[in-house]
Design an enzyme around this catalytic site. Structure first.
Site, short mmCIF file in Angstrom:
data_model
loop_
_atom_site.label_atom_id
_atom_site.label_comp_id
_atom_site.label_asym_id
_atom_site.label_seq_id
_atom_site.Cartn_x
_atom_site.Cartn_y
_atom_site.Cartn_z
N CYS A 321 -3.56 -2.19 -5.00
CA CYS A 321 -4.34 -1.85 -6.20
C CYS A 321 -5.19 -2.99 -6.74
O CYS A 321 -6.41 -2.91 -6.73
CB CYS A 321 -3.39 -1.36 -7.29
SG CYS A 321 -2.50 0.12 -6.82
N1 LIG Z 1 1.05 1.95 -3.82
C1 LIG Z 1 0.94 1.92 -5.12
O1 LIG Z 1 1.73 1.29 -5.78
C2 LIG Z 1 -0.16 2.69 -5.84
C3 LIG Z 1 -0.09 2.76 -7.23
C4 LIG Z 1 -1.05 3.48 -7.92
C5 LIG Z 1 -2.08 4.09 -7.21
N2 LIG Z 1 -2.15 3.99 -5.85
C6 LIG Z 1 -3.25 4.68 -5.18
O2 LIG Z 1 -2.73 5.84 -4.55
C7 LIG Z 1 -3.42 6.10 -3.33
C8 LIG Z 1 -2.45 6.16 -2.18
O3 LIG Z 1 -1.84 4.90 -2.05
P1 LIG Z 1 -0.48 4.68 -1.29
O4 LIG Z 1 0.01 3.34 -1.71
O5 LIG Z 1 0.43 5.84 -1.43
O6 LIG Z 1 -1.02 4.62 0.22
P2 LIG Z 1 -0.13 4.68 1.56
O7 LIG Z 1 -0.93 4.03 2.61
O8 LIG Z 1 1.26 4.21 1.28
O9 LIG Z 1 -0.02 6.23 1.84
C9 LIG Z 1 -1.09 7.02 2.21
C10 LIG Z 1 -0.60 8.06 3.18
O10 LIG Z 1 -1.67 8.92 3.46
C11 LIG Z 1 -1.67 9.22 4.85
N3 LIG Z 1 -3.02 9.62 5.20
C12 LIG Z 1 -4.10 8.86 5.45
N4 LIG Z 1 -5.17 9.65 5.66
C13 LIG Z 1 -4.75 10.92 5.54
C14 LIG Z 1 -5.40 12.18 5.63
N5 LIG Z 1 -6.70 12.26 5.86
N6 LIG Z 1 -4.64 13.28 5.45
C15 LIG Z 1 -3.32 13.19 5.19
N7 LIG Z 1 -2.66 12.03 5.08
C16 LIG Z 1 -3.38 10.92 5.24
C17 LIG Z 1 -1.19 7.95 5.52
O11 LIG Z 1 -0.63 8.21 6.79
C18 LIG Z 1 -0.13 7.49 4.51
O12 LIG Z 1 1.15 8.02 4.81
C19 LIG Z 1 -4.47 5.00 -3.21
O13 LIG Z 1 -5.66 5.46 -3.79
C20 LIG Z 1 -3.90 3.89 -4.07
O14 LIG Z 1 -4.90 3.05 -4.58
C21 LIG Z 1 -1.20 3.30 -5.15
#
Ligand SMILES: NC(=O)c1ccc[n+]([C@@H]2O[C@H](COP(=O)([O-])OP(=O)(O)OC[C@H]3O[C@@H](n4cnc5c(N)ncnc54)[C@H](O)[C@@H]3O)[C@@H](O)[C@H]2O)c1
Length: 486
Positions: A321
């Site tokens: 983030c």
């Molecule tokens: N990790 C955090 O702490 C956090 C906190 C707040 C917001 N976010 C936001 O949330 C969003 C997701 O982050 P995250 O940390 O969960 O990411 P992540 O990489 O842990 O998870 C994303 C998942 O999506 C899957 N994926 C990728 N492309 C895909 C598609 N086209 N269709 C289906 N699945 C798909 C990946 O295989 C993965 O399992 C981002 O925008 C991030 O900025 C993350």
């Protein structure tokens, strides 16, 4: 509210709505479990076949999430994971939780969100509510998501494979998508090609909202359900439906007037953090020159009961983030002719920190007559923050790269990351595995460098046996002469 919206609302309030979640990572998986634990049926979609397989077996690939929660959700029959995107017509509600990284020029990389939007578009049916949770620039939901879902944007080829570059089939050609689970609901219409579809109207036939995820992995006090949830719809009815959905699961929902406000509020929160971390990192350098310990200053300053909020210095920004999100706003602002100086400056200061840490380590080694070249440095902590197994954007990788570049021998210890994953930004780093912490091992190194302050690390053992400890996290403050701040 028309009949379509009213019937969706009734399903949501009775917990009969099927919740679909695209992207089962750090954000999507806890969300899926939260809905399943509140009695909703949840269908999770991910392009990663290994994740889907693990979840089907009731296993969990995220360390801080209790495996028993996944197991219970799967065994209850309320949670199923799939890579079969044809099933996107089944859920009544679809939450998009896919990555939003930066491109090589620090521009938003929207292909995951866009890919998900096209996947939904190709199966969309009347009465679905789609909510984007991925962090993004203000306007994404209105300008990118809605036109694709409504069928008013036709600038991509309308075949499945062209639309979704990240499918399981593409990731592994042996998976040909022919393994549709038998549990597909009989009443779900078969998907048809988007070209054959009648356009559906947003706010009437389907509904769209944005709700930023505020997940803080490893936070023992605030989890998915007790962190207030901001929600904004692209129209009144969409917002009402999204608010009603989250109210079933979250203790507090915060309704805002539009999707744009919800998108901007998430960026505001993360820019606030990025700028304040940059400030405290800069002050660390200034105070150090003045012979003052930043940690003592912070302890004193935070006794002020109003008008001060503590941020701690460190070796640089990490995680999915803070190093990324501010640039989403900077990019959008530039599109409108504004250049946000704080964001760029904070990015610059924070990005210099790994270099500063290596410089401080070099000076400390030099004091002992040891050049960096040929020295053996043990990096403590690979994860970007304490007590998690998430290495994304961790400054540890840049520090290791800089040290290797200067000829040091580098090893690492991280109780949560047994082997260093391959990082997109550091493709040339050699494969590494976490070393054991032993008295003799510590005596054999020239310096231990604390990058991440994991609680599971035995700092007393390190202090006793390592000849030099360079501490970027204030773990070993006021300790004996072998500790140096960085
Ligand atoms: N990790 C955090 O702490 C956090 C906190 C707040 C917001 N976010 C936001 O949330 C969003 C997701 O982050 P995250 O940390 O969960 O990411 P992540 O990489 O842990 O998870 C994303 C998942 O999506 C899957 N994926 C990728 N492309 C895909 C598609 N086209 N269709 C289906 N699945 C798909 C990946 O295989 C993965 O399992 C981002 O925008 C991030 O900025 C993350």
């Amino acid at each position: 509210m028309n009949d379509t919206a009213s019937s969706l609302l009734a399903k949501v309030e009775s917990h009969d709505a099927l919740v679909g979640i695209i992207g089962l990572g750090y954000v999507g998986l806890p969300l899926a479990l939260a809905f399943a634990e509140r009695g909703f049926r949840v269908l999770g979609f991910d392009v990663d076949p290994d994740k889907v397989e693990a979840l089907r077996l009731g296993e969990c690939y995220i360390k801080h999430i209790d495996r028993s929660r996944v197991q219970a959700a799967v065994e209850s029959g309320r949670f199923e994971a799939t890579s079969d995107f044809d099933r996107l017509d089944e859920p009544d509600v679809i939450l998009i939780c896919v990555p939003t990284p930066l491109g090589s020029h620090r521009e938003p990389e929207m292909r995951y969100v866009e890919g998900s939007a096209w996947q939904i578009r190709n199966r969309i049916r009347k009465g679905q509510l789609v909510i984007l949770e991925s962090t993004t620039y203000p306007g994404t939901t209105d300008e990118l998501l809605v036109p694709i879902l409504a069928g008013t944007r036709a600038d991509r080829r309308q075949t499945d494979t062209a639309r979704q570059p990240e499918t399981a089939e593409e990731a592994d050609p042996r998976r040909d998508g022919g393994n549709r689970p038998a549990s597909r609901r009989a009443d779900s219409p078969r998907p048809t090609d988007a070209n054959e579809r009648q356009p559906l109207a947003c706010g009437k036939d389907f509904f769209v909202a944005f709700s930023p995820e505020r997940e803080d992995p490893g936070n023992a006090r605030f989890g998915t359900c007790n962190t207030p949830k901001v929600v904004g719809g692209v129209d009144q009815v969409s917002g009402d439906l999204a608010e009603a959905l989250y109210a079933q699961v979250m203790e507090t929902t915060v309704r805002v007037a539009s999707a744009r406000i919800a998108e901007a509020s998430k960026l505001m929160e993360n820019i606030f953090r990025a700028v304040n971390i940059a400030l405290v990192n800069e002050l660390k350098i200034v105070f150090d020159r003045l012979g003052i310990d930043i940690w003592d200053v912070l302890d004193a300053a935070e006794t002020k009961p109003f008008g001060f909020m503590r941020f701690n210095p460190g070796p640089g920004l990490g995680g999915h983030c803070i190093p990324i999100d501010p640039f989403y706003l900077a990019w959008k602002a530039r599109e409108h002719g504004v250049s946000p100086k704080f964001i760029e400056l904070a990015g610059e200061v924070n990005m210099r920190m790994p270099e500063y840490v290596v410089e401080r380590l070099s000076i400390a080694l030099n004091e002992r007559g040891i050049p960096v070249k040929g020295s053996h440095v043990l990096v403590l902590g690979l994860a970007y923050k304490p007590d998690v197994d998430d290495p994304r954007e961790s400054p540890a990788f840049e520090i290791i790269d800089l040290l290797l570049g200067r000829g040091a021998e580098v090893s690492y210890h991280d109780p949560h990351i047994p082997t260093a994953p391959r990082m997109r930004s550091w493709p040339d780093l050699p494969p590494m595995a976490s070393v054991e912490l032993t008295a003799s091992g510590l005596q054999a190194i020239d310096a231990a460098l604390i990058v991440t302050d994991h609680h599971a690390v035995d700092y007393e053992l390190i202090l006793e046996h390592a000849p030099l400890v360079v501490d970027t996290r204030g773990v070993l403050r006021h300790r004996n002469g072998k500790v140096r701040r960085a």
